[in-house]
Scaffold this motif. Structure first.
Motif, PDB file in Angstrom:
ATOM      1  N   VAL A 578       0.833  -1.195   0.000  1.00 31.91           N
ATOM      2  CA  VAL A 578       0.000   0.000   0.000  1.00 31.91           C
ATOM      3  C   VAL A 578       0.872   1.250   0.000  1.00 31.91           C
ATOM      4  N   LEU A 579       1.896   1.242   0.848  1.00 35.49           N
ATOM      5  CA  LEU A 579       2.801   2.391   0.925  1.00 35.49           C
ATOM      6  C   LEU A 579       3.418   2.706  -0.423  1.00 35.49           C
ATOM      7  N   VAL A 580       3.874   1.655  -1.134  1.00 40.10           N
ATOM      8  CA  VAL A 580       4.536   1.846  -2.427  1.00 40.10           C
ATOM      9  C   VAL A 580       3.524   2.309  -3.472  1.00 40.10           C
ATOM     10  N   LEU A 581       2.377   1.641  -3.508  1.00 40.90           N
ATOM     11  CA  LEU A 581       1.378   1.954  -4.535  1.00 40.90           C
ATOM     12  C   LEU A 581       0.850   3.378  -4.395  1.00 40.90           C
ATOM     13  N   GLU A 582       0.638   3.780  -3.138  1.00 46.31           N
ATOM     14  CA  GLU A 582       0.011   5.074  -2.876  1.00 46.31           C
ATOM     15  C   GLU A 582       0.739   6.247  -3.525  1.00 46.31           C
ATOM     16  N   ARG A 583       2.021   6.066  -3.762  1.00 45.02           N
ATOM     17  CA  ARG A 583       2.803   7.172  -4.300  1.00 45.02           C
ATOM     18  C   ARG A 583       2.404   7.540  -5.729  1.00 45.02           C
ATOM     19  N   THR A 584       2.027   6.525  -6.546  1.00 46.57           N
ATOM     20  CA  THR A 584       1.737   6.815  -7.952  1.00 46.57           C
ATOM     21  C   THR A 584       0.312   6.487  -8.358  1.00 46.57           C
ATOM     22  N   LEU A 585      -0.351   5.679  -7.576  1.00 48.41           N
ATOM     23  CA  LEU A 585      -1.660   5.174  -7.984  1.00 48.41           C
ATOM     24  C   LEU A 585      -2.699   6.289  -8.106  1.00 48.41           C
ATOM     25  N   LYS A 586      -3.458   6.246  -9.225  1.00 44.26           N
ATOM     26  CA  LYS A 586      -4.532   7.219  -9.407  1.00 44.26           C
ATOM     27  C   LYS A 586      -5.883   6.531  -9.391  1.00 44.26           C
ATOM     28  N   THR A 587      -5.906   5.297  -9.916  1.00 43.17           N
ATOM     29  CA  THR A 587      -7.175   4.575 -10.015  1.00 43.17           C
ATOM     30  C   THR A 587      -6.998   3.145  -9.528  1.00 43.17           C
ATOM     31  N   LEU A 588      -7.939   2.713  -8.691  1.00 40.68           N
ATOM     32  CA  LEU A 588      -7.874   1.346  -8.184  1.00 40.68           C
ATOM     33  C   LEU A 588      -9.265   0.732  -8.237  1.00 40.68           C
ATOM     34  N   ASN A 600      -6.101  -3.980   8.147  1.00 41.58           N
ATOM     35  CA  ASN A 600      -5.018  -3.120   7.707  1.00 41.58           C
ATOM     36  C   ASN A 600      -5.538  -1.689   7.595  1.00 41.58           C
ATOM     37  N   PRO A 601      -5.421  -0.922   8.696  1.00 48.20           N
ATOM     38  CA  PRO A 601      -5.982   0.438   8.725  1.00 48.20           C
ATOM     39  C   PRO A 601      -5.457   1.313   7.594  1.00 48.20           C
ATOM     40  N   ARG A 602      -4.211   1.116   7.242  1.00 49.69           N
ATOM     41  CA  ARG A 602      -3.610   1.916   6.181  1.00 49.69           C
ATOM     42  C   ARG A 602      -4.341   1.666   4.855  1.00 49.69           C
ATOM     43  N   PHE A 603      -4.663   0.410   4.609  1.00 50.32           N
ATOM     44  CA  PHE A 603      -5.375   0.020   3.399  1.00 50.32           C
ATOM     45  C   PHE A 603      -6.790   0.610   3.415  1.00 50.32           C
ATOM     46  N   MET A 606      -6.609   4.133   2.588  1.00 53.76           N
ATOM     47  CA  MET A 606      -6.393   4.378   1.160  1.00 53.76           C
ATOM     48  C   MET A 606      -7.714   4.266   0.414  1.00 53.76           C
ATOM     49  N   LEU A 607      -8.496   3.246   0.775  1.00 55.58           N
ATOM     50  CA  LEU A 607      -9.782   3.056   0.108  1.00 55.58           C
ATOM     51  C   LEU A 607     -10.722   4.223   0.374  1.00 55.58           C
ATOM     52  N   VAL A 613      -8.683   7.255  -6.959  1.00 55.70           N
ATOM     53  CA  VAL A 613     -10.083   7.141  -7.381  1.00 55.70           C
ATOM     54  C   VAL A 613     -10.462   5.662  -7.415  1.00 55.70           C
ATOM     55  N   ILE A 614     -11.574   5.329  -6.793  1.00 61.82           N
ATOM     56  CA  ILE A 614     -12.052   3.944  -6.805  1.00 61.82           C
ATOM     57  C   ILE A 614     -13.361   3.917  -7.594  1.00 61.82           C
TER      58      ILE A 614
END
Ligand code: NAG
Ligand code: NAG
Ligand code: NAG
Ligand code: NAG
Length: 687
Positions: A578-588, A600-603, A606-607, A613-614
């Motif tokens: 999640v930490l790695v993805l969050e840096r570049t991810l725009k759409t999930l 996983n509170p961090r996850f 993110m959601l 954008v989800i």
């Protein structure tokens, strides 16, 4: 508005007074200003330089007091019925008169005679059929070059009353009327015509010679009519001819050595059975024969086919018919898609040295080959999709310019080894919905000639330096061997819809820096054994509809912008991922997974809260058990507190269980200690 009100209330009583004062002052100054200004025009029309716009004003008459020197007068979309001399003829300077969409049913004859500047006259969408019934002519259109009579309900013969004296007319639009026949005399009064638009009528018949006197005619649009056959095409000066959407069964040019100017011929959506007989000496650039009934590229049928179509087709007696291949040295675009062609002989392409775009998709072609005799070396796009292709071969030094090759929806299983390696400009290969297998790379023995080394029954995709896009979805691929794309710098790779695909862990090796777009959708993959984080340029990843239970740990830098994980068996994503993805991810995309959101509170964060954008947020659900019942709630309604509550609930469950155990132990001990007592009690009970 709302904001204004609120603010006023905030200012209180004093503020309200000030506001009123200001309002009064503003009105007074406005009135004063308008009094000082020169008197406004009385007409409601807008004037921009010398153009006057009186459109959409419900006008029933032409405004009488417009300024002099008008160039363009727009009276479209009003309620004008009668156009008479008194009002209109005074505007002699008008170049462009737009009367589109009124209710005009009467025009005073001779009205336009003195409007010697009038070049563009738009009378479209009126009731000029009513006028034509009176059999009066509108008189000379002295200077009119462009006349629009479309959408007037005009039928055969009615056009005569508008065109009988139009010596300067070049562009004529008659589309959307009810004309059934173009008569010999129709255009006799308009000999300067260059451009005639007759589309969307019901033309069944064109009289012999109807266009013959129009020496400058260069564009003729007869599309969307009911023409069945043209057997003596002789308009040698015509550049554009549109006959699409008719009921054409044949098209034949008169036998002549004249050079024809025809550049565009559109015959799409007709019932043509045989390749049209085109001018022997032609300059044709564009030919569209798509959606017809062509069975071959011959200009007449074989004896068999003739037997079949004797009733519907009038066989012609053109010399050299049978398999004469015509000269198409200027042809750039040829579309014969959606026909019933079974094969195309190589020699057919002999003369097509300029052909750039060839589309024969959706036919019944079983084999296709190109060789030195007709190398098609200008061709950039070749569409052979949705045929019955089993055999495909390209000779050496052919198709040197080919960039896009569409082969989807065929029966391809094997191919000459090195088929695609022989295409020096190929950029995109569309091979979805075939039965191909991917060859393993020969990289371990680079000195051997890979042309002869490929194991039989597979296609090699290595060493194609120009190839960027490869579509292999729906091929029943079973394995993707290691180094499958060695030396081929793919940007996009679509491997979707190959259920059960076994991807070797080094399958994508050599694509590390090039690949940006990867689809592994619907492959039933239980576990990703390739390290996607090695593909450092990857931006778009589709892993939807698989059986993934976890994502491999992603701890390198990633460039992923869009990740589709919909419809898997994922419970959560690792904290580090999640930490790695969050840096570049725009759409999930995350819907349809049995997510355990609280683990996983961090996850969860993110959601719920990040900029990611989800798009399928509505179907992202979290699962947990409450009172030993499985509960599924939308991720949007899960709160950290709820998670904590769930946690504390489970803690209290543990507490209860532990307490119970302790109690039991105590009881057991007690029961042992109080054994005699209990027996006594038992006895007394029995008694
Ligand atoms: C238009 O002219 C016709 C006869 O030419 C007349 O009957 C009709 O009343 C006129 N209509 C208008 C709106 O002036
Ligand atoms: C006539 O139509 C053609 C194309 O439809 C256009 O290029 C040309 O400018 C038009 N000519 C006039 C005089 O409107
Ligand atoms: C021919 O007419 C059809 C229908 O009016 C139109 O869609 C098509 O673009 C035209 N073809 C050409 C080559 O202009
Ligand atoms: C081939 O023609 C069909 C229908 O005319 C069209 O849908 C398809 O996109 C064309 N192919 C290419 C590569 O342009």
């Amino acid at each position: 508005m709302v904001q204004h009100l609120r603010r006023r209330r905030l200012f209180g009583w004093k503020g309200t007074m000030a506001a009123y004062l200001w309002l009064v002052l503003a009105i007074v100054s406005d009135v004063a200003a308008s009094l000082l200004r020169p008197p406004r025009q009385l007409s409601p029309c807008q004037m921009v330089q010398n153009d006057v716009y009186c459109n959409d004003l419900n006008l029933r008459t032409v405004p009488a007091k417009l300024p002099p020197g008008i160039q363009k007068l727009d009276l479209s979309r009003n309620l004008l019925q009668n156009i008479t001399q008194e009002v209109l003829a005074i505007y002699t300077t008008v170049h462009h008169l737009n009367l589109h969409s009124n209710k005009i049913q009467f025009i005073q004859p001779g009205l336009f005679k003195d409007m010697t500047n009038l070049q563009v006259l738009d009378l479209s969408s009126n009731y000029l059929d009513v006028f034509a019934v009176s059999k009066t002519s509108i008189g000379p259109l002295t200077a009119v070059e462009r006349l629009d009579l479309s959408g007037n309900g005009l039928y055969t013969g009615m056009t005569d009353f508008f065109l009988s004296e139009a010596p300067a007319l070049m562009n004529l639009s008659l589309n959307g009327n009810s004309i059934t026949k173009v008569g010999k005399e129709t255009f006799c009064g308009a000999l300067a015509l260059r451009n005639i638009d007759l589309h969307n009528n019901v033309i069944l018949e064109i009289e012999d010679g109807a266009f013959d006197s129009l020496l400058h005619l260069s564009e003729l649009d007869l599309s969307i009519n009911s023409i069945t056959c043209i057997t003596d095409f002789n308009l040698s000066k015509l550049k554009v001819l549109n006959l699409s959407k008719n009921s054409m069964e044949c098209f034949q040019t008169t036998d002549s050595d004249l050079e024809y100017e025809l550049l565009y011929l559109d015959l799409r959506e007709n019932n043509i059975h045989y390749f049209p007989v085109l001018p022997r000496r032609n300059k044709l650039m564009y030919l569209d024969l798509s959606r017809n009934h062509l069975m071959s590229v011959n200009t007449t049928g074989t004896a068999d086919e003739l037997e079949h179509f004797r009733d519907t087709f009038v066989p012609h007696t053109q010399s050299g018919g049978m398999s004469r291949h015509q000269d198409f040295s200027r042809l750039k675009y040829l579309n014969m898609s959606y026909n019933q062609i079974k094969s195309i002989p190589i020699s057919y392409f002999c003369s097509m040295v300029s052909l750039v775009h060839l589309n024969v998709s959706n036919n019944c072609i079983g084999a296709f080959s190109i060789d030195q005799e007709s190398p098609l070396n200008s061709l950039k796009t070749l569409d052979l999709s949705y045929n019955a292709l089993q055999n495909l071969s390209f000779g050496e030094n052919t198709l040197r310019s080919l960039q896009e090759l569409f082969l989807q929806g065929n029966f391809l299983t094997i191919m000459d080894s090195g088929t695609f390696q022989r295409l020096p400009s190929i950029r995109g290969l569309h091979l979805q919905q075939n039965y191909l297998k991917v060859c393993p790379s020969q990289r371990k023995s680079p000195q051997t000639d890979h042309n002869s080394q490929d194991p039989p029954g597979c296609v090699s995709f290595t060493s194609i330096p120009s190839l960027h896009l490869l579509y292999l979805s729906g091929n029943n691929l079973e394995v993707l061997p290691p180094y499958a794309f060695n030396g081929t710098p793919l940007r996009l790779l679509d491997l979707s819809l190959n259920p059960g695909l076994d991807i070797h862990q080094n399958a994508f090796s050599s694509l590390e820096t090039s690949l940006t777009n990867l689809s592994l959708r619907e492959n039933h993959i239980p576990e990703l054994n390739t390290d996607l984080s090695l593909l450092s340029s990857l931006k778009f990843v589709d892993l939807s509809t698989n059986k993934l239970t976890t994502l491999p740990l992603w701890n390198k830098a990633s460039s992923i912008e869009s990740l589709n994980l919909q419809n898997n068996n994922l419970v959560t994503l690792e904290y580090n991922t999640v930490l790695v993805l969050e840096r570049t991810l725009k759409t999930l995309y995350m819907g349809s997974n049995p997510l355990s959101c609280c683990s996983n509170p961090r996850f969860l964060n993110m959601l719920q809260h990040s900029d990611v954008v989800i798009p399928d947020f509505a179907i992202v659900t979290c699962q947990y058990t409450e009172n030993s019942e499985p509960v599924e709630v939308n991720v949007g309604s899960v709160t950290q507190e709820q998670c904590q509550k769930l946690d504390s609930k489970s803690v209290s469950i543990i507490v209860i269980v532990v307490t119970a155990l302790v109690l039991i132990a105590v009881l057991v001990v007690l029961s042992k200690v109080c054994h005699p007592k209990r027996r006594k009690l038992n006895i007394s009970f029995r008694a």
